[in-house]
Design a protein around this motif. Structure first.
Motif, PDB file in Angstrom:
ATOM      1  N   LYS A  85      -4.207  -4.652  -3.967  1.00 59.96           N
ATOM      2  CA  LYS A  85      -2.522  -4.500  -4.142  1.00 59.96           C
ATOM      3  C   LYS A  85      -1.909  -5.324  -3.817  1.00 59.96           C
ATOM      4  O   LYS A  85      -1.981  -6.124  -2.652  1.00 59.96           O
ATOM      5  CB  LYS A  85      -2.481  -2.888  -3.614  1.00 59.96           C
ATOM      6  CG  LYS A  85      -3.394  -1.880  -3.876  1.00 59.96           C
ATOM      7  CD  LYS A  85      -3.096  -0.390  -3.404  1.00 59.96           C
ATOM      8  CE  LYS A  85      -3.991   0.580  -3.612  1.00 59.96           C
ATOM      9  NZ  LYS A  85      -3.578   1.733  -2.857  1.00 59.96           N
TER      10      LYS A  85
ATOM     11  N   GLN B 196       5.150  -3.143  -7.456  1.00 54.32           N
ATOM     12  CA  GLN B 196       3.807  -3.167  -7.277  1.00 54.32           C
ATOM     13  C   GLN B 196       2.837  -3.436  -8.104  1.00 54.32           C
ATOM     14  O   GLN B 196       2.950  -3.043  -9.578  1.00 54.32           O
ATOM     15  CB  GLN B 196       3.443  -1.662  -6.558  1.00 54.32           C
ATOM     16  CG  GLN B 196       3.932  -1.605  -5.088  1.00 54.32           C
ATOM     17  CD  GLN B 196       3.374  -0.332  -4.450  1.00 54.32           C
ATOM     18  OE1 GLN B 196       2.946   0.628  -5.061  1.00 54.32           O
ATOM     19  NE2 GLN B 196       3.650  -0.228  -3.081  1.00 54.32           N
TER      20      GLN B 196
ATOM     21  N   SER C  47       0.941  -1.167   0.118  1.00 54.41           N
ATOM     22  CA  SER C  47       0.219  -0.152  -0.017  1.00 54.41           C
ATOM     23  C   SER C  47       0.830   0.970   0.011  1.00 54.41           C
ATOM     24  O   SER C  47       0.502   2.315  -0.389  1.00 54.41           O
ATOM     25  CB  SER C  47      -0.819  -0.164   1.126  1.00 54.41           C
ATOM     26  OG  SER C  47      -0.113  -0.363   2.391  1.00 54.41           O
TER      27      SER C  47
ATOM     28  N   GLN D 123      -1.599  -3.601  -9.106  1.00 57.11           N
ATOM     29  CA  GLN D 123      -2.914  -3.059  -8.467  1.00 57.11           C
ATOM     30  C   GLN D 123      -3.940  -3.677  -9.576  1.00 57.11           C
ATOM     31  O   GLN D 123      -3.952  -3.168 -10.881  1.00 57.11           O
ATOM     32  CB  GLN D 123      -3.271  -1.508  -8.428  1.00 57.11           C
ATOM     33  CG  GLN D 123      -4.673  -1.350  -7.932  1.00 57.11           C
ATOM     34  CD  GLN D 123      -4.657   0.329  -7.484  1.00 57.11           C
ATOM     35  OE1 GLN D 123      -3.890   0.882  -6.992  1.00 57.11           O
ATOM     36  NE2 GLN D 123      -5.915   0.770  -7.801  1.00 57.11           N
TER      37      GLN D 123
END
Length: 346
Positions: free
Chosen positions: A178, A170, A37, A172
């Protein structure tokens, strides 16, 4: 005492441990469970790929104290988008214990005690990080890399310079799940030590018959992997909740709740409740450890963390009561941090 400090702190299997403490009171409040996050200037530490979410210039400062104020821990960071696809960031970390008594010359060659010969020195660790993050052509996928220069100094006795790299990503999904992964010391970070032979000789003379051999002059930091999954929910009108679960993995056997001779895993769980993205309440649990009792039984311990924050326009102030060292049984620290988003003031 000084010889033990040099061997116990500087020359050990788990080197550069100060780089595992973490940054940002908001992250500490969530039990350091922010790998998936993290999406601001502090991503330079937690997950450089998250820097792509920085839309304008951001800066951050943090201060914490360790061992009841004996150790001072400070951090500063700056991030700026290069264009719509990439972001650049730098940060500086200092962890130091100052005003340590140097008693190597307390007793002279005739056996007399002379308190005027006592001096003070500091044991300080520094890290300077430079990070780059970029969005990939794959929707929702970002990558980041962080290079770090490490300088460690123990008075006039010894000092070291080191270099290493971290890599991260990362992702999403369209449903706003995520995922994040951070590989620390992916190149095996090293520290090359320089030992002042004259000063070290004072230690040998101060403690006859003990610690006569000079420590090793090169230490390596093994790679570590962190993986996280995060999801945000609307609790009810104007109230939201952020949840995350992280797995922190070392390639060695430890007291972590999941541990083998090859891999040890320490999970972390964090929750953040917010009102209109202005007021924040955070709780987190991490450092799950197994211990063997005197009677042969086993005990599992964990460390709870707590934090609050407030944001007004481009300024966010956060506080956490957390065990920043993640060592069971140590006292908690008060952590304060501030983040400024310049975009709100343009």
């Amino acid at each position: 005492m000084i010889s033990n400090l040099i061997q116990g702190q500087a020359f050990r299997s788990f080197s550069n441990e100060f780089l595992n403490l973490g940054v940002d009171a908001a992250a500490f409040g969530m039990g350091k469970a922010v790998i998936a996050s993290s999406a601001d200037v502090n991503s330079i530490y937690w997950n450089p790929a998250g820097l792509t979410k920085v839309e304008d210039i951001q800066g951050a400062l943090m201060h914490a104290e360790y061992f009841q104020g004996i150790g001072k821990y400070d951090y500063a960071a700056f991030a700026k988008p290069i264009n719509d696809e990439s972001t650049f960031a730098v940060s500086f970390i200092r962890f130091g214990v100052d005003d340590i008594l140097n008693t190597t010359e307390l007793i002279d060659s005739q056996g007399n005690i002379n308190y005027d010969n006592i001096s003070l020195f500091s044991a300080v660790d520094y890290a300077f990080n430079v990070a780059y993050a970029r969005r990939l052509p794959v929707q929702g996928l970002d990558i980041g890399i962080n290079s770090k220069i490490v300088h460690r100094k123990i008075g006039d006795f010894a000092s070291s310079w080191g270099f290493g790299l971290d890599a991260a990503l990362q992702f999403q999904t369209e449903s706003e799940w995520k995922f994040g992964m951070m590989v620390r010391d992916i190149t095996t970070t090293f520290n090359a030590w320089t030992i002042d032979e004259e000063e070290f000789e004072k230690i040998q003379n101060a403690i006859p018959g003990e610690n006569q051999a000079a420590p090793e002059k090169l230490e390596l930091t093994k790679p570590k992997v962190q993986f996280g999954v995060s999801k945000s929910f609307e609790v009810f009108r104007d109230f939201n909740m952020l949840t995350e679960i992280d797995l922190n993995m070392r390639f060695s056997q430890t007291n972590d709740i999941l541990s083998t001779s090859f891999l040890s895993i320490d999970p972390g769980v964090g929750l953040q409740f917010d009102y209109l993205k202005m007021a924040f309440l955070r709780v987190g649990v991490n450092n799950f450890q197994n211990f063997t009792d005197f009677d042969g039984g086993s005990t599992t311990s964990m460390e709870p963390n707590f934090g609050v924050g407030f944001r007004y326009k481009g300024i966010q102030i956060d506080y956490a009561l957390a065990n920043i060292g993640a060592a069971s049984g140590t006292l908690y620290s008060n952590v304060f941090s501030v983040k400024v988003d310049i975009g709100y003031f343009r």
